[in-house]
Scaffold this motif. Sequence first.
Motif, PDB file in Angstrom:
ATOM      1  N   LEU A   1     -12.140 -14.846 -22.378  1.00 24.71           N
ATOM      2  CA  LEU A   1     -13.585 -14.590 -22.276  1.00 24.71           C
ATOM      3  C   LEU A   1     -13.879 -13.093 -22.226  1.00 24.71           C
ATOM      4  CD1 LEU A   1     -14.768 -17.389 -19.821  1.00 24.71           C
ATOM      5  CD2 LEU A   1     -15.310 -17.150 -22.263  1.00 24.71           C
ATOM      6  N   GLU A   2     -12.995 -12.329 -21.568  1.00 24.38           N
ATOM      7  CA  GLU A   2     -13.176 -10.873 -21.577  1.00 24.38           C
ATOM      8  C   GLU A   2     -12.958 -10.323 -22.975  1.00 24.38           C
ATOM      9  OE1 GLU A   2     -13.748  -6.872 -20.289  1.00 24.38           O
ATOM     10  OE2 GLU A   2     -14.464  -8.850 -19.680  1.00 24.38           O
ATOM     11  N   GLY A   3     -12.026 -10.908 -23.722  1.00 29.85           N
ATOM     12  CA  GLY A   3     -11.840 -10.515 -25.110  1.00 29.85           C
ATOM     13  C   GLY A   3     -13.083 -10.765 -25.936  1.00 29.85           C
ATOM     14  N   VAL A   4     -13.734 -11.895 -25.710  1.00 31.13           N
ATOM     15  CA  VAL A   4     -14.981 -12.197 -26.409  1.00 31.13           C
ATOM     16  C   VAL A   4     -16.048 -11.172 -26.050  1.00 31.13           C
ATOM     17  CG1 VAL A   4     -16.878 -13.859 -26.581  1.00 31.13           C
ATOM     18  CG2 VAL A   4     -14.500 -14.650 -26.667  1.00 31.13           C
ATOM     19  N   ARG A   5     -16.132 -10.837 -24.776  1.00 28.13           N
ATOM     20  CA  ARG A   5     -17.138  -9.855 -24.351  1.00 28.13           C
ATOM     21  C   ARG A   5     -16.929  -8.514 -25.042  1.00 28.13           C
ATOM     22  NH1 ARG A   5     -18.199  -5.680 -21.100  1.00 28.13           N
ATOM     23  NH2 ARG A   5     -16.013  -5.429 -20.493  1.00 28.13           N
ATOM     24  N   LEU A   6     -15.692  -8.063 -25.089  1.00 26.35           N
ATOM     25  CA  LEU A   6     -15.397  -6.788 -25.740  1.00 26.35           C
ATOM     26  C   LEU A   6     -15.636  -6.868 -27.247  1.00 26.35           C
ATOM     27  CD1 LEU A   6     -12.160  -5.774 -23.796  1.00 26.35           C
ATOM     28  CD2 LEU A   6     -14.455  -4.773 -23.565  1.00 26.35           C
ATOM     29  N   ALA A   7     -15.280  -7.990 -27.828  1.00 26.33           N
ATOM     30  CA  ALA A   7     -15.526  -8.161 -29.266  1.00 26.33           C
ATOM     31  C   ALA A   7     -17.006  -8.050 -29.579  1.00 26.33           C
ATOM     32  CB  ALA A   7     -14.975  -9.510 -29.732  1.00 26.33           C
ATOM     33  N   ASN A   8     -17.840  -8.604 -28.716  1.00 22.15           N
ATOM     34  CA  ASN A   8     -19.288  -8.610 -28.940  1.00 22.15           C
ATOM     35  C   ASN A   8     -19.948  -7.264 -28.686  1.00 22.15           C
ATOM     36  OD1 ASN A   8     -19.273 -11.296 -29.677  1.00 22.15           O
ATOM     37  ND2 ASN A   8     -19.906 -12.056 -27.666  1.00 22.15           N
ATOM     38  N   GLN A   9     -19.213  -6.303 -28.157  1.00 23.34           N
ATOM     39  CA  GLN A   9     -19.794  -4.980 -27.931  1.00 23.34           C
ATOM     40  C   GLN A   9     -19.946  -4.178 -29.218  1.00 23.34           C
ATOM     41  OE1 GLN A   9     -17.416  -2.982 -24.926  1.00 23.34           O
ATOM     42  NE2 GLN A   9     -18.704  -3.777 -23.275  1.00 23.34           N
ATOM     43  N   SER A  10     -19.291  -4.622 -30.277  1.00 20.69           N
ATOM     44  CA  SER A  10     -19.348  -3.884 -31.538  1.00 20.69           C
ATOM     45  C   SER A  10     -20.739  -3.946 -32.155  1.00 20.69           C
ATOM     46  CB  SER A  10     -18.319  -4.474 -32.519  1.00 20.69           C
ATOM     47  OG  SER A  10     -18.428  -3.873 -33.788  1.00 20.69           O
ATOM     48  N   LYS A  11     -21.103  -2.877 -32.838  1.00 21.66           N
ATOM     49  CA  LYS A  11     -22.359  -2.882 -33.585  1.00 21.66           C
ATOM     50  C   LYS A  11     -22.267  -3.777 -34.813  1.00 21.66           C
ATOM     51  CE  LYS A  11     -21.014   1.341 -36.073  1.00 21.66           C
ATOM     52  NZ  LYS A  11     -21.318   2.771 -36.306  1.00 21.66           N
ATOM     53  N   TYR A  12     -21.039  -4.079 -35.231  1.00 22.86           N
ATOM     54  CA  TYR A  12     -20.828  -4.978 -36.357  1.00 22.86           C
ATOM     55  C   TYR A  12     -20.799  -6.428 -35.868  1.00 22.86           C
ATOM     56  CZ  TYR A  12     -19.305  -0.750 -38.826  1.00 22.86           C
ATOM     57  OH  TYR A  12     -19.242   0.495 -39.385  1.00 22.86           O
ATOM     58  N   GLY A  13     -20.953  -7.346 -36.795  1.00 27.87           N
ATOM     59  CA  GLY A  13     -20.885  -8.765 -36.443  1.00 27.87           C
ATOM     60  C   GLY A  13     -20.618  -9.608 -37.666  1.00 27.87           C
TER      61      GLY A  13
ATOM     62  N   GLU B   1      -7.811   9.855 -39.391  1.00 28.48           N
ATOM     63  CA  GLU B   1      -8.644  10.274 -38.267  1.00 28.48           C
ATOM     64  C   GLU B   1      -8.660   9.222 -37.163  1.00 28.48           C
ATOM     65  OE1 GLU B   1     -13.265  11.708 -37.396  1.00 28.48           O
ATOM     66  OE2 GLU B   1     -12.765  10.632 -39.239  1.00 28.48           O
ATOM     67  N   HIS B   2      -8.781   7.953 -37.543  1.00 28.21           N
ATOM     68  CA  HIS B   2      -8.846   6.894 -36.544  1.00 28.21           C
ATOM     69  C   HIS B   2      -7.524   6.752 -35.790  1.00 28.21           C
ATOM     70  CE1 HIS B   2     -12.508   4.534 -38.314  1.00 28.21           C
ATOM     71  NE2 HIS B   2     -12.728   5.826 -38.235  1.00 28.21           N
ATOM     72  N   VAL B   3      -6.415   6.829 -36.493  1.00 33.01           N
ATOM     73  CA  VAL B   3      -5.108   6.725 -35.848  1.00 33.01           C
ATOM     74  C   VAL B   3      -4.890   7.897 -34.894  1.00 33.01           C
ATOM     75  CG1 VAL B   3      -2.613   6.782 -36.234  1.00 33.01           C
ATOM     76  CG2 VAL B   3      -4.065   5.357 -37.693  1.00 33.01           C
ATOM     77  N   GLN B   4      -5.185   9.092 -35.354  1.00 32.89           N
ATOM     78  CA  GLN B   4      -4.968  10.272 -34.518  1.00 32.89           C
ATOM     79  C   GLN B   4      -5.877  10.266 -33.297  1.00 32.89           C
ATOM     80  OE1 GLN B   4      -2.418  12.631 -35.273  1.00 32.89           O
ATOM     81  NE2 GLN B   4      -2.849  12.918 -33.081  1.00 32.89           N
ATOM     82  N   ASP B   5      -7.132   9.859 -33.487  1.00 29.23           N
ATOM     83  CA  ASP B   5      -8.067   9.797 -32.368  1.00 29.23           C
ATOM     84  C   ASP B   5      -7.588   8.806 -31.305  1.00 29.23           C
ATOM     85  OD1 ASP B   5     -10.872  10.293 -31.192  1.00 29.23           O
ATOM     86  OD2 ASP B   5     -10.835   8.108 -31.435  1.00 29.23           O
ATOM     87  N   ALA B   6      -7.076   7.659 -31.750  1.00 32.80           N
ATOM     88  CA  ALA B   6      -6.569   6.657 -30.802  1.00 32.80           C
ATOM     89  C   ALA B   6      -5.414   7.228 -29.980  1.00 32.80           C
ATOM     90  CB  ALA B   6      -6.129   5.406 -31.555  1.00 32.80           C
ATOM     91  N   LEU B   7      -4.502   7.954 -30.624  1.00 34.76           N
ATOM     92  CA  LEU B   7      -3.360   8.526 -29.919  1.00 34.76           C
ATOM     93  C   LEU B   7      -3.786   9.667 -29.003  1.00 34.76           C
ATOM     94  CD1 LEU B   7      -0.788   8.540 -32.860  1.00 34.76           C
ATOM     95  CD2 LEU B   7      -0.962   6.896 -30.979  1.00 34.76           C
ATOM     96  N   ASP B   8      -4.710  10.489 -29.479  1.00 35.17           N
ATOM     97  CA  ASP B   8      -5.198  11.596 -28.665  1.00 35.17           C
ATOM     98  C   ASP B   8      -5.895  11.106 -27.392  1.00 35.17           C
ATOM     99  OD1 ASP B   8      -4.233  13.350 -30.543  1.00 35.17           O
ATOM    100  OD2 ASP B   8      -6.186  13.735 -31.475  1.00 35.17           O
TER     101      ASP B   8
ATOM    102  N   GLU C   1     -11.840   1.679 -25.477  1.00 40.02           N
ATOM    103  CA  GLU C   1     -12.852   0.924 -26.205  1.00 40.02           C
ATOM    104  C   GLU C   1     -13.887   1.809 -26.896  1.00 40.02           C
ATOM    105  OE1 GLU C   1     -13.310  -2.473 -26.823  1.00 40.02           O
ATOM    106  OE2 GLU C   1     -11.205  -2.492 -26.230  1.00 40.02           O
ATOM    107  N   ASP C   2     -13.960   3.078 -26.516  1.00 39.54           N
ATOM    108  CA  ASP C   2     -14.919   3.964 -27.183  1.00 39.54           C
ATOM    109  C   ASP C   2     -14.258   4.854 -28.234  1.00 39.54           C
ATOM    110  OD1 ASP C   2     -13.495   5.516 -25.419  1.00 39.54           O
ATOM    111  OD2 ASP C   2     -15.243   6.563 -24.577  1.00 39.54           O
ATOM    112  N   SER C   3     -13.024   4.556 -28.607  1.00 36.05           N
ATOM    113  CA  SER C   3     -12.341   5.344 -29.640  1.00 36.05           C
ATOM    114  C   SER C   3     -12.760   4.878 -31.029  1.00 36.05           C
ATOM    115  CB  SER C   3     -10.832   5.225 -29.492  1.00 36.05           C
ATOM    116  OG  SER C   3     -10.426   3.900 -29.796  1.00 36.05           O
ATOM    117  N   LEU C   4     -12.545   5.717 -32.015  1.00 32.04           N
ATOM    118  CA  LEU C   4     -12.928   5.386 -33.389  1.00 32.04           C
ATOM    119  C   LEU C   4     -12.214   4.144 -33.906  1.00 32.04           C
ATOM    120  CD1 LEU C   4     -12.936   8.968 -34.982  1.00 32.04           C
ATOM    121  CD2 LEU C   4     -14.921   7.592 -34.333  1.00 32.04           C
ATOM    122  N   ALA C   5     -10.971   3.958 -33.486  1.00 29.63           N
ATOM    123  CA  ALA C   5     -10.194   2.812 -33.949  1.00 29.63           C
ATOM    124  C   ALA C   5     -10.731   1.493 -33.413  1.00 29.63           C
ATOM    125  CB  ALA C   5      -8.729   2.967 -33.556  1.00 29.63           C
TER     126      ALA C   5
END
Length: 501
Positions: free
Chosen positions: A390-402, A332-339, A367-371
């Motif tokens: 630094l932009e990579g860090v910002r995007l990494a920190n957007q996750s609900k996980y940590g 599902e995650h792979v297909q969603d990313a491609l779609d 960035e809002d895809s399941l993958a």
Amino acid sequence: MTQTASDSALSADGEQRRFASLDPRTGEVVAHHPIHTAAEVEDAVSSARDASAWWAGLGFEGRKTKLDAWRRVLSKRADEFVALISAETGKPADDSRVEIALVMDHLHWASRHAGRVLGKRRVSSGMLMFNHSATLEYRPLGVIGVIGPWNYPAHTPMGSISYALAAGNAVVFKPSEFTPGVGTFLASTFSEAVPEYPVFQVVTGFGETGAALCTSGVDKLAFTGSTRTGKKVMAACAATLTPVLVECGGKDALIVDTDADLVAAAEAAMWGAVSNAGQTCAGVERVYVAEEVADEFIEIAVKRALKLKPGGEPSANLGPITMPSQVEIIREHVQDALDRGGKALVGGPDSIRPPYVEPVVLTDVPEDSLAITEETFGPTVVINRVPNALEGVRLANQSKYGLGAAVFSRSRGEELARELRVGMVSVNAVLTYAAIPGLPFGGVGDSGFGRIHGEDGLREFAYPKAVTKQRFKALLNMTTFDRSSLAGKQMLRLARLLFGR
């Protein structure tokens, strides 16, 4: 007295209720194990309660002697253990060997350092209470329940079991239904080294058995698994105010800066994403690479990924997906990313052929895809370009996980690591924090709370006990109704003199 719970679970017709553990590579039965009932779980906890008093009474040195003996048994039977872990998970033998080496290392650290970390020590009583002595020690909680995962069925739960035992607790362990033999092996080898009392027991079964452990009266429960199940564990434990340690999933990112060693970074990214077939809670699922070096990094990473092959033979780089239902999540995650406009640089939907999944490398994934947002738990990775680290860090920190992260940079790795909202970071490497016994392991957000490993891991399974003792009477005694009318004013005057500047 055995330290494995009774095999007496019976069905309605009097037959023993059992289930099979299967080799995910072949579907063959590895062994059969009992489905322990709620009553049997309660019996195990009750007998552990009696055993915990004896175990705590051994003291730190006495327990160290016993745990060292257990470690020697595990070392002697390591080849047998390797075969069992590989049979129940499907992972390559070398991966199983690494896991057992980590088990032994952490067990050694916990038993060696428990006395220093938890033992009684003096604490300054301060100027106002100078007539008292003060001490602090950490006492065992009693009986610890542990619910373990299947992806690292020995190393991960032993991060709780080793430290709980070293702290003076008895343990009742419920392994995953996919790897019950690993739990049974741990308990049986412990009983070889510590035959006197059922200090460490295992109960096997499915979700009902784990739920029973949550409500069985344990003094704390340590859980490793999905965030969804972790919430259920917390809810069950809340009914009895049973404290919990919860280590859940992750969506860990690797940041590649412009000055990174790109060969090392690409190799680390593939190892973090694909080792153990991607079934690693702190594995690399996202890579953010600075635009300036992105083309070169991606070229190296793709070449590395194309060389990695799944299979059940000894030469395979990765094994099968242990839990069959996870295959559909990966798909599902792979297909969603491609779609959604992502591109597959390596593999794609056709790479998913249960029980195996070949490495999949995706790029330009929204960035809002399941993958990007959900834990995939398979040998897949998203590599996205960013203007800078630094932009990579910002995007990494957007996750609900940590949970964890990695940074590759020659000049500012620690600076970037400090900005990541996670519990652990490796600089110019991946996952190394999990192999250092003195470091705590755990995350924030939907990755859970509490820590295993290290000093924090020992303290998770003990409670602080503070004791004061009056050495002589104080000139200003505020803890009596016979104090003078000036005592309070004099006490405040003294405090302002000492601390008001």
